[in-house]
Design a protein around this motif. Structure first.
Motif, PDB file in Angstrom:
ATOM      1  N   PRO A 188       0.683   0.124  11.769  1.00  0.00           N
ATOM      2  CA  PRO A 188       1.774  -0.334  12.643  1.00  0.00           C
ATOM      3  C   PRO A 188       1.317  -0.340  14.106  1.00  0.00           C
ATOM      4  O   PRO A 188       0.468   0.476  14.483  1.00  0.00           O
ATOM      5  CB  PRO A 188       2.871   0.714  12.434  1.00  0.00           C
ATOM      6  N   ALA A 224       7.716   0.514  11.346  1.00  0.00           N
ATOM      7  CA  ALA A 224       6.603  -0.130  10.653  1.00  0.00           C
ATOM      8  C   ALA A 224       7.165  -1.270   9.806  1.00  0.00           C
ATOM      9  O   ALA A 224       8.290  -1.189   9.320  1.00  0.00           O
ATOM     10  CB  ALA A 224       5.898   0.881   9.755  1.00  0.00           C
ATOM     11  N   ALA A 225       6.379  -2.332   9.639  1.00  0.00           N
ATOM     12  CA  ALA A 225       6.852  -3.504   8.913  1.00  0.00           C
ATOM     13  C   ALA A 225       6.255  -3.544   7.510  1.00  0.00           C
ATOM     14  O   ALA A 225       5.446  -2.691   7.140  1.00  0.00           O
ATOM     15  CB  ALA A 225       6.482  -4.771   9.679  1.00  0.00           C
ATOM     16  N   TRP A 226       6.624  -4.576   6.775  1.00  0.00           N
ATOM     17  CA  TRP A 226       6.012  -4.874   5.485  1.00  0.00           C
ATOM     18  C   TRP A 226       4.494  -4.864   5.641  1.00  0.00           C
ATOM     19  O   TRP A 226       3.972  -5.382   6.624  1.00  0.00           O
ATOM     20  CB  TRP A 226       6.481  -6.263   5.029  1.00  0.00           C
ATOM     21  N   SER A 227       3.824  -4.291   4.697  1.00  0.00           N
ATOM     22  CA  SER A 227       2.353  -4.175   4.649  1.00  0.00           C
ATOM     23  C   SER A 227       1.799  -3.140   5.635  1.00  0.00           C
ATOM     24  O   SER A 227       0.601  -3.011   5.798  1.00  0.00           O
ATOM     25  CB  SER A 227       1.646  -5.516   4.838  1.00  0.00           C
ATOM     26  N   GLU A 228       2.726  -2.406   6.301  1.00  0.00           N
ATOM     27  CA  GLU A 228       2.255  -1.332   7.175  1.00  0.00           C
ATOM     28  C   GLU A 228       2.591   0.051   6.620  1.00  0.00           C
ATOM     29  O   GLU A 228       2.314   1.055   7.261  1.00  0.00           O
ATOM     30  CB  GLU A 228       2.852  -1.494   8.576  1.00  0.00           C
ATOM     31  N   ASN A 229       3.241   0.058   5.463  1.00  0.00           N
ATOM     32  CA  ASN A 229       3.401   1.339   4.776  1.00  0.00           C
ATOM     33  C   ASN A 229       3.586   1.116   3.281  1.00  0.00           C
ATOM     34  O   ASN A 229       3.943   0.026   2.850  1.00  0.00           O
ATOM     35  CB  ASN A 229       4.514   2.205   5.372  1.00  0.00           C
ATOM     36  N   ASP A 230       3.298   2.158   2.511  1.00  0.00           N
ATOM     37  CA  ASP A 230       3.432   2.068   1.054  1.00  0.00           C
ATOM     38  C   ASP A 230       4.895   2.183   0.661  1.00  0.00           C
ATOM     39  O   ASP A 230       5.692   2.778   1.385  1.00  0.00           O
ATOM     40  CB  ASP A 230       2.650   3.208   0.393  1.00  0.00           C
ATOM     41  N   GLY A 231       5.219   1.645  -0.508  1.00  0.00           N
ATOM     42  CA  GLY A 231       6.587   1.760  -0.992  1.00  0.00           C
ATOM     43  C   GLY A 231       6.807   0.879  -2.197  1.00  0.00           C
ATOM     44  O   GLY A 231       5.853   0.490  -2.888  1.00  0.00           O
ATOM     45  N   THR A 286       0.182  -6.636  -3.374  1.00  0.00           N
ATOM     46  CA  THR A 286       1.466  -6.169  -2.852  1.00  0.00           C
ATOM     47  C   THR A 286       2.560  -7.131  -3.284  1.00  0.00           C
ATOM     48  O   THR A 286       2.323  -8.070  -4.040  1.00  0.00           O
ATOM     49  CB  THR A 286       1.402  -6.008  -1.314  1.00  0.00           C
ATOM     50  N   GLY A 296      -8.540  -4.299   8.668  1.00  0.00           N
ATOM     51  CA  GLY A 296      -7.128  -4.000   8.878  1.00  0.00           C
ATOM     52  C   GLY A 296      -6.269  -5.193   9.259  1.00  0.00           C
ATOM     53  O   GLY A 296      -5.141  -5.038   9.695  1.00  0.00           O
ATOM     54  N   VAL A 316       4.522  -1.980  -3.014  1.00  0.00           N
ATOM     55  CA  VAL A 316       4.197  -2.597  -1.732  1.00  0.00           C
ATOM     56  C   VAL A 316       3.119  -1.700  -1.134  1.00  0.00           C
ATOM     57  O   VAL A 316       3.249  -0.479  -1.193  1.00  0.00           O
ATOM     58  CB  VAL A 316       5.423  -2.599  -0.796  1.00  0.00           C
ATOM     59  N   ARG A 317       2.062  -2.318  -0.597  1.00  0.00           N
ATOM     60  CA  ARG A 317       0.945  -1.482  -0.153  1.00  0.00           C
ATOM     61  C   ARG A 317       0.572  -1.710   1.306  1.00  0.00           C
ATOM     62  O   ARG A 317       0.858  -2.756   1.875  1.00  0.00           O
ATOM     63  CB  ARG A 317      -0.283  -1.731  -1.043  1.00  0.00           C
ATOM     64  N   THR A 318      -0.088  -0.724   1.850  1.00  0.00           N
ATOM     65  CA  THR A 318      -0.495  -0.770   3.252  1.00  0.00           C
ATOM     66  C   THR A 318      -1.745  -1.623   3.428  1.00  0.00           C
ATOM     67  O   THR A 318      -2.736  -1.428   2.724  1.00  0.00           O
ATOM     68  CB  THR A 318      -0.803   0.664   3.746  1.00  0.00           C
ATOM     69  N   ALA A 319      -1.671  -2.562   4.367  1.00  0.00           N
ATOM     70  CA  ALA A 319      -2.847  -3.367   4.696  1.00  0.00           C
ATOM     71  C   ALA A 319      -3.251  -3.200   6.154  1.00  0.00           C
ATOM     72  O   ALA A 319      -4.417  -3.289   6.501  1.00  0.00           O
ATOM     73  CB  ALA A 319      -2.573  -4.840   4.397  1.00  0.00           C
ATOM     74  N   SER A 320      -2.265  -2.986   7.015  1.00  0.00           N
ATOM     75  CA  SER A 320      -2.542  -2.853   8.451  1.00  0.00           C
ATOM     76  C   SER A 320      -1.838  -1.612   8.991  1.00  0.00           C
ATOM     77  O   SER A 320      -0.920  -1.106   8.363  1.00  0.00           O
ATOM     78  CB  SER A 320      -1.980  -4.038   9.248  1.00  0.00           C
ATOM     79  N   ILE A 353      11.659  -1.160   2.139  1.00  0.00           N
ATOM     80  CA  ILE A 353      11.362  -0.557   0.830  1.00  0.00           C
ATOM     81  C   ILE A 353      12.506   0.336   0.326  1.00  0.00           C
ATOM     82  O   ILE A 353      13.324   0.806   1.106  1.00  0.00           O
ATOM     83  CB  ILE A 353      10.052   0.261   0.890  1.00  0.00           C
ATOM     84  N   GLU A 398      12.449   3.322  -0.669  1.00  0.00           N
ATOM     85  CA  GLU A 398      12.374   4.679  -0.160  1.00  0.00           C
ATOM     86  C   GLU A 398      13.086   4.794   1.189  1.00  0.00           C
ATOM     87  O   GLU A 398      13.660   5.838   1.513  1.00  0.00           O
ATOM     88  CB  GLU A 398      10.894   5.104  -0.037  1.00  0.00           C
TER      89      GLU A 398
END
Lengths: 376, 527
Positions: B315, B290-297, A249, A267, B309-313, A350, A352
């Protein structure tokens, strides 16, 4: 292109003048083990595990420092080489507290000991690099056990006095990768080799704690440590490498946009490392990029929409909160016109999200009163 | 940035002006230091002797806010001594005569007085810059956060064009952006005058294009308000509904007392964030995001690179992605938007609408990101801008003259306060303040002062001092340091207590409305 050839393991291979034997081997998918070698920095030849056999008078040479020459004939896994590597590994194993299965404790209780350590009751005793250790890998590959070697006591206590980096000198093999990373990669010049002979130690400043030195806690030293001598304090009870998912990321802090690898177990981010060779940072991170991830797990996170009630807030459902927002904004537009609304987007979130917010203002509210902090 | 971070380690020379890179952009600084260790030259122009100056061949400690005087002085020498790139000026630029007229009036002797340095230093810097080609110019907020911020930026471009350092590898004008996605937020049109891809809202064709794509009529045809105008509008009631997404304005804007009055004046305030903060105190509705690492973008960095930016956890609780929240509000106001994931929003809307992003699709940025302009899916991206031709044809010199900060030291407030960031925290600490360890490394704000001033005031390192401006006062510990020149107090805005923005001056650049965070007048005394 010049046509310079040499022979490695009976294969004729081409090389560019100036390349080391190690680089030529790497370019031809011939693996030579290394410990102290750190890509992009000056070879130190400190560990000698990368020795190879060259035909000629000086038979064993460290491949990381030896330039390739036309007509050179090299063996990377000859009997001589293996013998040398095993003896180097045996010395390393006996030099410190390497309490994984490569260390024979002269005891029949080894299995039980490992199970006890793995159970997590006394995790500080179990090497944090277990399963992610180059020394362990090599000892296994070359089947070296330090049988009969007494565990030598380490002169230097573990440094735990700073909040981020643990330094366990008992597991340090003095390969010097951390020094290279600090001085040649990050150029922070905080650590170096200190003392001599059996007293040798990686020191910060004039052998002070990291906190009292020029260290800026970028953690590059942890990322390059091939053993368990340096590790993240936050990750001390963390996951073993095979238990984690690696997710690439982009760092959420400054505008450099460093590429990170999140090590995620169930997670939860256990630790963060730089994405090797990823652009633009080529594996490097700073203190915030490496250690600034756990805010997302704070108990103070907002978990539900809130609606003001007097001096405080009450929890609300999404429907209630969103209906209220839509209703109040619509009313303001009806009464005072769309330009009575204004919005500030977020330069941390982001692309988006910013796109959606300006679309909401322009296409739905019908105002261009949308801005963000680029100007402030 | 016109150029890329990947060029730093290969560069031959740097001019770093108004950038404390080792603390604010540490990883970028490592590549610059690599180049210096390999023999590259480095000139640092900065009032403070921050860590990067240890690596500099020349540190020019100009007075706060005198950047234009310094650069005009340098250009004076380059022209007078015939050291500028005549070929570049002739073939790639216009308005040289106007520039020449202005800078020839800026003799190093006179400029040196404004800058508080010796004239010889200006001459030396000019000769050093002319001796190496190309030179990479890097700047940060030390250039922009002034009432003359826009003119400062223009000066950096004038200088690099005069030296012929534009449009080539290891050259260019390179603003290091402060936030992970401030470049992206601009690209996305979170600005009052442009749609995504910098298409003007006042242009009828742009409005038609976006109106058709979004399937809506009557897109507004005049530029909207900038943040300081919005804040004023809250007080005079021309703005009644205010929507703040992920910004802690109550701590980040100059003159906190004024800002809080403005926020309190809002008729209806919505704040969308991941924590309660000083700004949510004024909210009517708070929406959990949702914060950084909680959604794709995607984020877009300073070098225009769009990275994933990718999802790891997941929200916590009911927190939702921001794009979903905006979509839900649109739905409740009569519009149903088709895209239901960040990837759909990017691939099907953003990259279709913004020509420079047309070739960037999620499937192309699985590994390394791509740098815009990237108009087609075959395009490899653009690491260096303006290579053969400037985007607008020829590079236009825009002569500017020095103007002082809006507020300068006087008898009542004899020190200049300058502000910035420190290594261990980020902005108002909503994030870094909640990371284990970072607070231990830096747990409170300090007023950084020089040894000379400390001695004169009888203040020892770590003793408490009171810093006052016309707008407020803070009491903090003094940090006595060689980094800071005599007559300066330097502070950050990471902590609510002792936040520099209780003191800073809400005076703005007339073009950009950027506030003058870098200069105001303060007094200093032992607490």
């Amino acid at each position: 292109m010049t046509d310079s050839f040499m022979v490695i393991n009976n294969r004729e291979v081409r090389f560019e003048p100036g390349q080391t034997i190690l680089e030529v081997a790497g370019a031809n998918n011939i693996e030579i083990p290394t410990l102290c070698h750190l890509k992009g920095t000056t070879p130190t030849g400190a560990c000698r595990i990368c020795v190879v056999e060259v035909e000629g008078p000086d038979k064993l040479v460290p491949s990381c420092a030896e330039p390739a020459r036309v007509g050179m004939v090299v063996q990377t896994e000859s009997a001589e080489v293996i013998k040398a590597r095993r003896s180097i590994l045996r010395l390393m194993l006996s030099s410190g507290n390497h309490n994984c299965d490569i260390k024979d404790y002269d005891t029949k209780d080894w299995t039980q000991d490992q199970l006890r350590l793995l159970s997590g009751e006394t995790p500080q005793e179990l090497c944090p690099a277990w399963g992610d250790c180059k020394l362990q890998d090599l000892a296994f590959k070359y089947q070296v056990k330090a049988v009969g070697q007494p565990l030598s006591e380490c002169k230097y206590p573990m440094e735990t006095g700073n909040p981020l980096i643990v330094r366990d000198f008992s597991r340090c093999i003095l390969c010097g990768r951390c020094v290279q990373a600090c001085r040649e990669v990050q150029v922070n010049n905080a650590i170096d080799f200190g003392y001599r002979g059996a007293d040798a130690k990686i020191i910060a400043g004039t052998d002070v704690s990291l906190k009292d030195s020029d260290c800026v806690f970028c953690g590059e030293c942890i990322q390059v440590c091939p053993v368990g001598a340096l590790f993240e304090k936050k990750a001390k009870n963390g996951a073993r490498p095979w238990e984690t998912q690696k997710i690439r990321t982009t760092c959420p802090y400054c505008g450099v946009g460093c590429q990170q690898i999140l090590h995620v177990k169930d997670g939860t981010i256990m630790k963060v490392t730089g994405a090797e060779d990823g652009k633009p940072n080529l594996g490097r991170l700073c203190v915030k990029g490496r250690f600034g991830y756990d805010f997302i797990y704070s108990k103070e996170r907002l978990k539900t929409p809130l609606i003001r009630e007097g001096e405080t807030f009450r929890s609300a459902s999404w429907d209630e909160a969103l209906n209220l927002v839509a209703h109040r904004f619509s009313k303001i537009i009806d009464t005072h016109g769309p330009d009575a609304l204004a919005g500030v987007s977020c330069a941390r979130s982001i692309n988006e999200d910013s796109y959606q917010m300006q679309k909401l203002f322009r296409a739905v509210f019908k105002t261009n009163n949308i801005d963000h902090c680029a100007r402030t | 940035m016109t150029n890329s971070f990947g060029e730093f380690s290969r560069a031959k020379m740097f001019l770093v002006i108004g950038s404390n890179m080792t603390e604010a952009h540490p990883v970028a600084a490592t590549f610059l230091k690599n180049a210096v260790m390999d023999g590259a030259k480095l000139i640092v122009v900065d009032p403070r002797a921050h860590a990067l100056t240890r690596f500099a061949d020349l540190h020019v400690p100009i007075r706060v806010g005198s950047d234009i005087a310094f650069m005009n002085g340098v250009m004076n020498v380059l022209i007078k001594e015939d050291l500028y790139d005549k070929e570049f000026v002739k073939t790639r630029t216009v308005n040289f005569e106007e520039l020449k007229q202005t800078v020839l009036a800026c003799e190093p002797e006179a400029m040196a007085v404004i800058c508080g340095i010796e004239p010889g230093v200006i001459v030396k810097a000019a000769r050093m810059l002319a001796a190496v080609k190309p030179v990479m110019l890097c700047y940060t907020l030390g250039i922009t956060e002034h009432t003359c911020g826009r003119n400062n930026v223009v000066s950096t471009a004038n200088l690099q064009m005069l030296l012929g350092n534009m449009g080539m590898e290891c050259g260019g004008v390179n603003p290091l952006r402060g936030q992970n996605n401030v470049q992206g937020a601009c690209d996305m049109g979170a600005l009052p005058n442009v749609y995504p891809g910098y298409q003007q809202v006042i242009n009828e064709e742009s409005r038609k294009k976006f109106g058709t794509f979004w399937d809506v009529g009557n897109l507004p045809d005049k530029n909207g308000l900038m943040i300081p105008q919005m804040m004023d509008g809250l007080v005079d009631k021309s703005v009644r509904g205010f929507y703040i997404f992920g910004e802690n304005l109550a701590n980040t804007e100059p003159d906190i007392r004024k800002v809080e009055h403005e926020l309190a004046s809002a008729e209806f305030l919505v704040v969308q964030d991941i924590f309660l903060n000083e700004t949510t105190r004024f909210a009517d509705v708070v929406l959990p995001a949702a914060a950084w690492s909680e959604n794709d973008g995607t984020f877009t960095n300073s070098e225009r690179r769009v990275s994933r930016v990718r999802t790891a956890s997941v929200p916590p609780g009911k927190a939702m992605p921001n794009w979903w929240i905006f979509r839900e509000i649109a739905k409740r106001m009569g519009q149903t938007w088709e895209s239901v994931s960040a990837q759909e929003i990017w691939d099907n809307e953003i990259s279709v609408l913004a020509p420079a992003l047309g070739g960037i699709k999620y499937h192309r940025i699985e590994g390394d990101g791509l740098q815009w302009p990237c108009p087609t899916v075959e395009h490899p991206g653009t690491p260096v801008l303006h290579q053969k031709i400037f985007t607008s044809g020829k590079g236009s010199f825009t002569p500017v003259t020095w103007t002082p900060p809006a507020e300068v030291p006087d008898d009542a407030y004899p020190f200049v306060l300058s502000t910035g960031r420190r290594l261990y925290h980020y902005h108002t600490r909503t994030q870094t303040g909640r990371c284990e360890g970072l607070n231990d490394l830096l747990s409170e704000e300090t007023a950084d002062i020089s040894l000379g001033d400390a001695q004169r005031l009888g203040v020892a390192d770590g003793e408490r001092v009171v810093v006052r401006s016309r707008r407020g006062r803070v009491e903090v510990k003094a940090r006595v340091t060689e980094e800071v020149p005599k007559g300066m107090v330097w502070m950050a805005f990471h902590f609510r207590e002792g936040n520099a923005n209780w003191l800073t001056n809400p005076a703005f650049d007339p073009f950009t409305l950027t506030a003058e965070y870098k200069a105001c007048a303060v007094s200093l005394e032992k607490a």
